[in-house]
Structures are given as C-alpha cells and as structure tokens.
Design a protein around this motif. Structure first.
Motif, PDB file in Angstrom:
ATOM      1  N   ASP B 104      29.626  15.141  32.332  1.00  0.00           N
ATOM      2  CA  ASP B 104      29.606  16.354  31.521  1.00  0.00           C
ATOM      3  C   ASP B 104      31.031  16.924  31.539  1.00  0.00           C
ATOM      4  O   ASP B 104      31.869  16.521  32.351  1.00  0.00           O
ATOM      5  CB  ASP B 104      28.604  17.359  32.137  1.00  0.00           C
ATOM      6  N   TRP B 105      31.275  17.887  30.656  1.00  0.00           N
ATOM      7  CA  TRP B 105      32.576  18.555  30.619  1.00  0.00           C
ATOM      8  C   TRP B 105      32.499  19.877  31.365  1.00  0.00           C
ATOM      9  O   TRP B 105      31.580  20.663  31.141  1.00  0.00           O
ATOM     10  CB  TRP B 105      32.987  18.872  29.169  1.00  0.00           C
ATOM     11  N   ALA B 106      33.466  20.152  32.191  1.00  0.00           N
ATOM     12  CA  ALA B 106      33.593  21.489  32.764  1.00  0.00           C
ATOM     13  C   ALA B 106      34.310  22.353  31.731  1.00  0.00           C
ATOM     14  O   ALA B 106      35.401  22.007  31.276  1.00  0.00           O
ATOM     15  CB  ALA B 106      34.391  21.429  34.061  1.00  0.00           C
ATOM     16  N   ILE B 107      33.691  23.457  31.360  1.00  0.00           N
ATOM     17  CA  ILE B 107      34.292  24.283  30.310  1.00  0.00           C
ATOM     18  C   ILE B 107      34.660  25.681  30.794  1.00  0.00           C
ATOM     19  O   ILE B 107      35.214  26.470  30.028  1.00  0.00           O
ATOM     20  CB  ILE B 107      33.355  24.406  29.078  1.00  0.00           C
ATOM     21  N   GLY B 108      34.352  25.992  32.033  1.00  0.00           N
ATOM     22  CA  GLY B 108      34.741  27.308  32.520  1.00  0.00           C
ATOM     23  C   GLY B 108      34.605  27.406  34.029  1.00  0.00           C
ATOM     24  O   GLY B 108      33.798  26.701  34.635  1.00  0.00           O
ATOM     25  N   VAL B 109      35.433  28.244  34.630  1.00  0.00           N
ATOM     26  CA  VAL B 109      35.338  28.522  36.061  1.00  0.00           C
ATOM     27  C   VAL B 109      35.287  30.040  36.219  1.00  0.00           C
ATOM     28  O   VAL B 109      36.152  30.752  35.710  1.00  0.00           O
ATOM     29  CB  VAL B 109      36.567  27.972  36.821  1.00  0.00           C
ATOM     30  N   ASP B 110      34.237  30.517  36.876  1.00  0.00           N
ATOM     31  CA  ASP B 110      34.152  31.942  37.215  1.00  0.00           C
ATOM     32  C   ASP B 110      34.554  32.065  38.678  1.00  0.00           C
ATOM     33  O   ASP B 110      33.776  31.763  39.577  1.00  0.00           O
ATOM     34  CB  ASP B 110      32.719  32.448  36.984  1.00  0.00           C
ATOM     35  N   ARG B 111      35.785  32.503  38.886  1.00  0.00           N
ATOM     36  CA  ARG B 111      36.319  32.492  40.259  1.00  0.00           C
ATOM     37  C   ARG B 111      35.684  33.578  41.117  1.00  0.00           C
ATOM     38  O   ARG B 111      35.625  33.430  42.348  1.00  0.00           O
ATOM     39  CB  ARG B 111      37.835  32.623  40.222  1.00  0.00           C
ATOM     40  N   ASP B 112      35.235  34.664  40.509  1.00  0.00           N
ATOM     41  CA  ASP B 112      34.586  35.718  41.304  1.00  0.00           C
ATOM     42  C   ASP B 112      33.205  35.271  41.768  1.00  0.00           C
ATOM     43  O   ASP B 112      32.834  35.434  42.926  1.00  0.00           O
ATOM     44  CB  ASP B 112      34.478  37.003  40.484  1.00  0.00           C
ATOM     45  N   ALA B 113      32.455  34.682  40.830  1.00  0.00           N
ATOM     46  CA  ALA B 113      31.115  34.207  41.187  1.00  0.00           C
ATOM     47  C   ALA B 113      31.156  32.845  41.883  1.00  0.00           C
ATOM     48  O   ALA B 113      30.152  32.398  42.426  1.00  0.00           O
ATOM     49  CB  ALA B 113      30.257  34.110  39.927  1.00  0.00           C
ATOM     50  N   ARG B 114      32.300  32.214  41.833  1.00  0.00           N
ATOM     51  CA  ARG B 114      32.476  30.854  42.366  1.00  0.00           C
ATOM     52  C   ARG B 114      31.470  29.879  41.734  1.00  0.00           C
ATOM     53  O   ARG B 114      30.650  29.253  42.417  1.00  0.00           O
ATOM     54  CB  ARG B 114      32.388  30.832  43.883  1.00  0.00           C
ATOM     55  N   THR B 115      31.596  29.768  40.424  1.00  0.00           N
ATOM     56  CA  THR B 115      30.757  28.821  39.694  1.00  0.00           C
ATOM     57  C   THR B 115      31.596  28.091  38.647  1.00  0.00           C
ATOM     58  O   THR B 115      32.598  28.611  38.162  1.00  0.00           O
ATOM     59  CB  THR B 115      29.590  29.514  38.962  1.00  0.00           C
ATOM     60  N   VAL B 116      31.132  26.887  38.332  1.00  0.00           N
ATOM     61  CA  VAL B 116      31.716  26.100  37.252  1.00  0.00           C
ATOM     62  C   VAL B 116      30.652  25.954  36.168  1.00  0.00           C
ATOM     63  O   VAL B 116      29.501  25.641  36.466  1.00  0.00           O
ATOM     64  CB  VAL B 116      32.133  24.694  37.740  1.00  0.00           C
ATOM     65  N   THR B 117      31.055  26.198  34.920  1.00  0.00           N
ATOM     66  CA  THR B 117      30.117  26.040  33.806  1.00  0.00           C
ATOM     67  C   THR B 117      30.380  24.712  33.116  1.00  0.00           C
ATOM     68  O   THR B 117      31.532  24.347  32.879  1.00  0.00           O
ATOM     69  CB  THR B 117      30.314  27.179  32.777  1.00  0.00           C
ATOM     70  N   LEU B 118      29.287  24.008  32.795  1.00  0.00           N
ATOM     71  CA  LEU B 118      29.410  22.719  32.121  1.00  0.00           C
ATOM     72  C   LEU B 118      29.006  22.844  30.654  1.00  0.00           C
ATOM     73  O   LEU B 118      28.191  23.703  30.291  1.00  0.00           O
ATOM     74  CB  LEU B 118      28.535  21.673  32.811  1.00  0.00           C
ATOM     75  N   ALA B 119      29.544  21.958  29.836  1.00  0.00           N
ATOM     76  CA  ALA B 119      29.230  21.990  28.399  1.00  0.00           C
ATOM     77  C   ALA B 119      27.733  21.801  28.173  1.00  0.00           C
ATOM     78  O   ALA B 119      27.157  22.355  27.239  1.00  0.00           O
ATOM     79  CB  ALA B 119      30.023  20.909  27.669  1.00  0.00           C
ATOM     80  N   GLY B 120      27.089  21.031  29.039  1.00  0.00           N
ATOM     81  CA  GLY B 120      25.663  20.789  28.902  1.00  0.00           C
ATOM     82  C   GLY B 120      24.814  21.990  29.277  1.00  0.00           C
ATOM     83  O   GLY B 120      23.582  21.942  29.173  1.00  0.00           O
ATOM     84  N   GLY B 121      25.422  23.069  29.762  1.00  0.00           N
ATOM     85  CA  GLY B 121      24.693  24.292  30.039  1.00  0.00           C
ATOM     86  C   GLY B 121      24.529  24.609  31.515  1.00  0.00           C
ATOM     87  O   GLY B 121      24.190  25.742  31.866  1.00  0.00           O
ATOM     88  N   ALA B 122      24.732  23.655  32.373  1.00  0.00           N
ATOM     89  CA  ALA B 122      24.516  23.902  33.799  1.00  0.00           C
ATOM     90  C   ALA B 122      25.616  24.800  34.374  1.00  0.00           C
ATOM     91  O   ALA B 122      26.724  24.843  33.868  1.00  0.00           O
ATOM     92  CB  ALA B 122      24.488  22.576  34.554  1.00  0.00           C
ATOM     93  N   THR B 123      25.250  25.503  35.436  1.00  0.00           N
ATOM     94  CA  THR B 123      26.217  26.299  36.192  1.00  0.00           C
ATOM     95  C   THR B 123      26.199  25.797  37.632  1.00  0.00           C
ATOM     96  O   THR B 123      25.151  25.777  38.266  1.00  0.00           O
ATOM     97  CB  THR B 123      25.835  27.790  36.156  1.00  0.00           C
TER      98      THR B 123
END
Lengths: 236, 421
Positions: B104-123
């Motif tokens: 999948d593609w990583a499309i975002g990083v929320d550094r405060d929440a410490r999460t990575v968002t994937l293009a497929g919708g997963a966090t």
C-alpha cells in the motif's frame, strides 16, 4: 603490531626475478612469483614454509608436495577430517592440492582452516608453483605475519560481535554461501582473528577489507570471530 | 558520544490498543512501522524482526509486490545481468520473520497521534516510525520534461519497467544514432550510477551499433570515479562518448520529448534516446511528514539516524542528509542497522552500541572491468563523517579488475540476502 608488516611479495619477486619465468614453464602453467604474492597475502599469516619456523595456526608447509596428509609430527591442530583422510593414506599430490585450494570446505568438509579457497584455477597453479619451488630452501619465508598469542587469546563477546557483524553481512552471507566474496561463517576463531589483523595491518591486500578492519579494536575483532564461529559453515 | 534520551515507554501499549489497524496482531508489543521496502526499509524491517525474537510488532509498507534493485540495473542494460535477477520478493520477510508486509502507499504521517495513513484507508499506529522512501524528482528541474514524458524520455532512475524501457530504446537505435543523457545535479542517488550507465550503454553500442554516439549533458564540474570512468571510456569505447560539462552549457538544457530533441545551451540536437535523470529530493512521504529542509532532504541525527525534527522517526537512505555518506543502497543498509540498534534499545532495553557506518560502491566499466570506491564513517555532532576511504586506481591489472567485478556480484547477492531472506 606494525613491526610485523612484511613486504613479502616484493622480496620474493626480487629473488626469483627472471629465473622465475623459466621455472614456471617447467612446473606447468603456474608463475611462482605470482604464487609468492598469493602466499604472502593468503597463507603466510597462518603457515610457515620451514619446519624450524615459529609455529603458526596451521602446520608448516615445507616440502608439502608429496607429503602425507596431516603429516607434520608435533602439530596438534589437525581436524578430525584431515586425520581421517590421512588414515586412508592420502598424500598432498598436485591434484589433491589443486582441488583443496580451490574449495577447501568442499574437498575436506570439517577442515579447521579459515580460508574459503582461491578464486581461480590460474591462482591455484601459481600458488602450487610457488609451493613446489619453496620446498628445498624456505629461508625467505620466515617473516610470516603473526598475531601475538595474548591477542589470539582474547575472549570475544558474542552479542557485541552480532551487532558488529551487521556491517559484514551486507556482503558476507550469514548462511555461509559465497560467490565472489568469501564465506566467513564457522571459522576457527584464531584463523578469523589472524586474517582480520592481517587486513588491519594491510598485509592482506583488499582495500575494502583494509578499510573495514582499520577501525576495529582487538576486542572488536575477537567479538566478530566469536560471533561468526557460532554460525554454521554452509554445506557445499 | 552524546547522551541520548531514553524513550518513555509508559502509555504506548494503551495507545496502540485504541487504534484499529490491520496489524492489530501485535497488541501489547511495541509497534514499529517501516515505510519503504528498499535497501534501508527492508533491511530495517528484517533486522528489527530478526533481532527482537517477536518482541516487536513490525509492519513494512511498500506499494510494490516485487522489489527491483537499482543497483545492477545498469548491468542489465549492458547485458551482464538478467532482468528477472533484479527482482526480489517480500515473501520471506512475511513468512519467515513475521513482518506484516502491507502493499500500500503511505500518504500521511500524523506525528502528534503517531499514526501513518495508507492510501487503502488503514491507519497504522507506531511507537517508532522508520521512513526509507527513496527519492522523488524535482519538478521542472529539466525544462521540457515532466514525469508524463517518461515513456519517451525515460529516467530509469527508479527501478523496474523504466530500466527495461531504456534498454529497448537502446536496442532500437538507428545505425549511427545518438544516445543522450541529461545527468543530475548533486546530490542524487548513486553518484557513479549515471556514468556506469554510460559505460554499459557504450558496451552494447560498441557491439551492436559501433558508429552510434553518446552525448552527456552534465551540470556538474566533476563526478564520482571520474578518472576511472574516463580512462575506461578511452580504452574501451574510444571516440564514442562526449560529455558537455557546465563550462560549455551542460547545466543549461531543455528537452522536447515530442520532437526528441535536446538543447544544450541553446544548441538543439536531434537524439534517438534521451535518458533524463532529473534533480532529486526525498521521497514524498518525508515531505508530507514535515521532515524535509528547503532543498527537500531530511536532516538527521548522525548518532541515531533520527529525524532532527522528530525523535520518534528514523529516516534512512537516499532521503536523508547523511553527511559524507553517498546516497547508495549499501549506505541505506548500513544506516538501517544503526537505527535498528537504537530502536531496540529504546523499546526493548537491549544493549546500545555506538553507531558506525560503511559504504562501498562498485561500478562496471566494461566486460570484467570492475572498480570500486568506499569508506568507513562515524557520527560527529555535525554530520556522519568519513573515517577512512579507498578507491580503485587507474592502470590496475585486468586480473584485479576482474576480481573487483566478481566481488561486486558477491556483494549484490549478499545485500539482497541481507534484505530479503
């Protein structure tokens, strides 16, 4: 440590000089001068060419051609594998030696020699030409690189070695397989330490290994040796 | 050595439990997410899993199902390496090492929440994040070229189909045709890469199309292993290769993919192949995570490979500003091992060893004519600094060059084993 630096290939090249070319023809395809360089780089840190020399990690190789396998009296380091071969009456003739030098672990599984074999048939012939000629008068070869006993005796820390080994395993495979870059798993630790010190002192020629070894302390080399000794040598 | 801050572990497990993720198998174990399955990322994921015996939950996010190495892709161009041998599977990382491999593609990083968002919708929640996203191209760096033109003017600087396309174009060149390369400005992935590529194309042309010409427009005054390459080009491919450096306008280029022209300082050349290697920056996720500097690369802490902007994110390989280390697969592999040591120490309290780095880059100039350059490195407060270095010499024997080439094959098989087995 640096006192042991040797310019062995140069000395030999000078000794043999033009005569080397003629005797190379007699011996076959091997060039004993080139063989002498290989000897200095690959063998001399563990083997001597004279029975009178200080004992190295391996047995002396004076008059090797035609000598019985595991035949040096008083040398205690022979592996079970070599002793078994000796029990069959095996002799180091040119054919056996040629096969062994190319692939020691395939020819004698269980040998304790920390050397994965020469890269090419021509290098093998060069080394055999050198060994053939070196037999009768080995006085030139007494300056073999030696690591002091107290350094060989350092007990390596395996977990430190495992961390350091990450740097090695970019090229040297932990499963012990090898192509173009030698396998370093399952070596006798003293052989491993000796070879690494030889790189550190720039006795062995490969600049990549010299650079890697240059910053390793005695303790780090011992740690690497201890770690790699725990890994299995791949069956060939 | 500076004293490094120890991670505070309290609360991490609770945080992980709150967030639903495909990798929820690892609830309770510290979670490490690795983005990018190349030399840095695959090595990091493998060593994290291998050295922690299941104590870490490791997720690797990589869009491709098969990894094609950039290294040795030039050898494929030269006919010295089969295309299929450039490809490597992630299967063993999943099955043997228990890594959650997500294509999948990583499309975002929320550094405060410490999460990575994937293009497929997963966090994906993380306790530590490793970004090893490689490079992206700087838009507009070669006027007239954009990524949509890569079918006519391939970059072949990300592995896979582009490499195959470039080779097909070289083989389809008319007799006496022109192969042009727009070489990239510093810094870029694999410093000797463009010049090894020139060597390999010249090798093919010298056999199949000996009156063909090679033209390099180069914005750089000098380049990696220059003396070795130029010696080899003179010996093996005399008269075939012309390089236009910045003194003669090699830094003022424009291309027209439709017309297949390359203009160097206003002088328009009709060419048959135009290999445009644009200026580069860190892979996009690094920018999205807010970690890049003005030039588009990620400043890191030399002792740990942590982003200077976020101590919970490690940035490896080409995307990082690794001081004296070149952008290479070997470097990324080396940096991954340093990062893994730090991550294991912070999350599992394992022993922390001082960082050390190494790199060697082999290049092939012609049949069995291999050369190499390399160094060892150590961290300093300012940067990753060279300790000791070496380079092949001009005038070396054919025997030594052949040995260096054999060594490069051993290295290739070694590093892919270190990443994928």
């Amino acid at each position: 440590m640096r006192r042991l630096r040797l310019s062995f290939g140069v000395v030999l090249a000078g000794l043999w000089g033009a005569a080397g070319a003629a005797s190379a023809m007699e011996a076959g395809t091997g060039d004993p001068v080139r063989g002498g360089e290989l000897w200095a780089q690959q063998c001399a840190m563990c083997h001597a060419l004279s029975p009178a020399a200080e004992e190295g990690l391996g047995p002396h190789l004076a008059d090797l051609i035609g000598r019985p396998v595991a035949g040096v009296e008083g040398y205690a380091g022979y592996s079970e594998a070599l002793r078994a071969l000796a029990g069959q009456g095996a002799v180091w003739d040119v054919e056996r030696l040629r096969a062994f030098l190319r692939a020691p672990y395939r020819e004698v599984p269980g040998t304790r020699m920390g050397f994965g074999g020469l890269d090419s048939a021509s290098d093998t012939d060069h080394l055999i030409a050198f060994l053939t000629e070196a037999g009768p008068d080995a006085s030139t070869a007494e300056s073999g690189f030696r690591v002091p006993r107290e350094v060989l005796a350092i007990e390596g820390e395996t977990d430190w070695g495992e961390f350091l080994a990450a740097e090695c395993s970019t090229c040297h495979r932990r499963d012990g397989s090898a192509d173009g870059i030698p396998a370093i798993t399952g070596w006798d630790t003293r052989s491993f330490v000796t070879v690494m010190h030889a790189y550190r002192e720039k006795v062995r020629p490969n600049p990549t290994m010299q650079t890697i070894a240059a910053r390793l302390s005695d303790e780090e080399i011992a740690a690497l040796a201890a770690y790699f000794a725990t890994l299995e040598r791949a069956p060939h | 050595m500076t004293v490094r801050r120890r991670a505070v572990l309290g609360g991490l497990a609770a945080g992980a439990g709150l967030l639903a993720a495909p990798a929820a198998l690892g609830q309770g174990r510290p979670q490490v997410v690795v983005v990018g399955g190349g030399s840095g990322g695959a090595t990091a994921a493998r060593y994290l899993a291998m050295q922690s015996n299941g104590a870490l939950d490791v997720t690797l996010v990589e869009p491709s199902r098969r990894y094609y190495t950039c290294y040795f892709s030039n050898l494929y161009l030269g006919g010295f390496w089969p295309f299929e041998d450039l490809a490597h599977s992630y299967a063993a990382l999943a099955s043997r090492h228990g890594i959650n491999v997500l294509h999948d593609w990583a499309i975002g990083v929320d550094r405060d929440a410490r999460t990575v968002t994937l293009a497929g919708g997963a966090t994906l929640p993380y306790d530590r994040l490793v970004l090893s996203p490689g490079i992206d191209f700087v838009e507009g760096s070669v006027p007239g070229w954009d990524i949509a033109a890569h079918g006519r003017m391939p970059h072949a600087y990300k592995p896979g189909t582009q490499t195959a396309l470039l080779r097909a174009q070289v083989e389809a060149m008319p007799e006496g045709g022109v192969y042009a390369m727009v070489a990239p400005p510093n810094p870029y992935r694999c410093p000797p890469g463009p010049y090894e590529r020139i060597s390999m194309v010249a090798h093919v042309l010298s056999e199949q199309n000996p009156t063909a010409k090679i033209l390099i427009a180069d914005p750089k005054e000098s380049f990696s292993k220059q003396a070795l390459f130029e010696e080899g080009w003179n010996r093996h491919y005399p008269g075939m290769i012309e390089r236009v450096g910045p003194d003669f306008g090699g830094d003022v280029v424009e291309v027209d993919p439709e017309a297949m022209t390359l203009a160097i300082d206003g002088v328009v050349e009709q060419v048959d192949v135009c290999n445009v290697i644009p200026a580069q920056k860190a892979g996009r996720i690094a920018e999205l995570a807010g970690l890049t500097d003005a030039a588009g690369w990620v400043p890191i802490d030399a002792f740990t490979m942590k982003s200077q902007a976020d101590p919970e994110i490690f940035v490896l390989g080409d995307a990082s500003i690794a001081g004296d280390m070149p952008k290479s697969g070997f470097s990324a592999n080396s940096q991954a091992k340093v990062a893994v040591n730090v991550i294991r120490h912070e999350l599992l309290d394992s022993r922390l060893f001082p960082a050390r780095y190494a790199n060697t880059c082999w290049s092939l100039i012609a049949t069995e004519d291999g050369v190499k350059v390399g160094a060892s490195y150590e961290p300093t407060e300012e940067r990753i600094a060279t300790v000791d270095s070496f380079i092949s010499q001009t005038g070396e024997s054919a025997e030594l060059r052949a040995e260096t080439f054999r060594e490069s094959i051993g290295w290739y098989n070694g590093i892919v084993a270190d990443m994928f087995t």
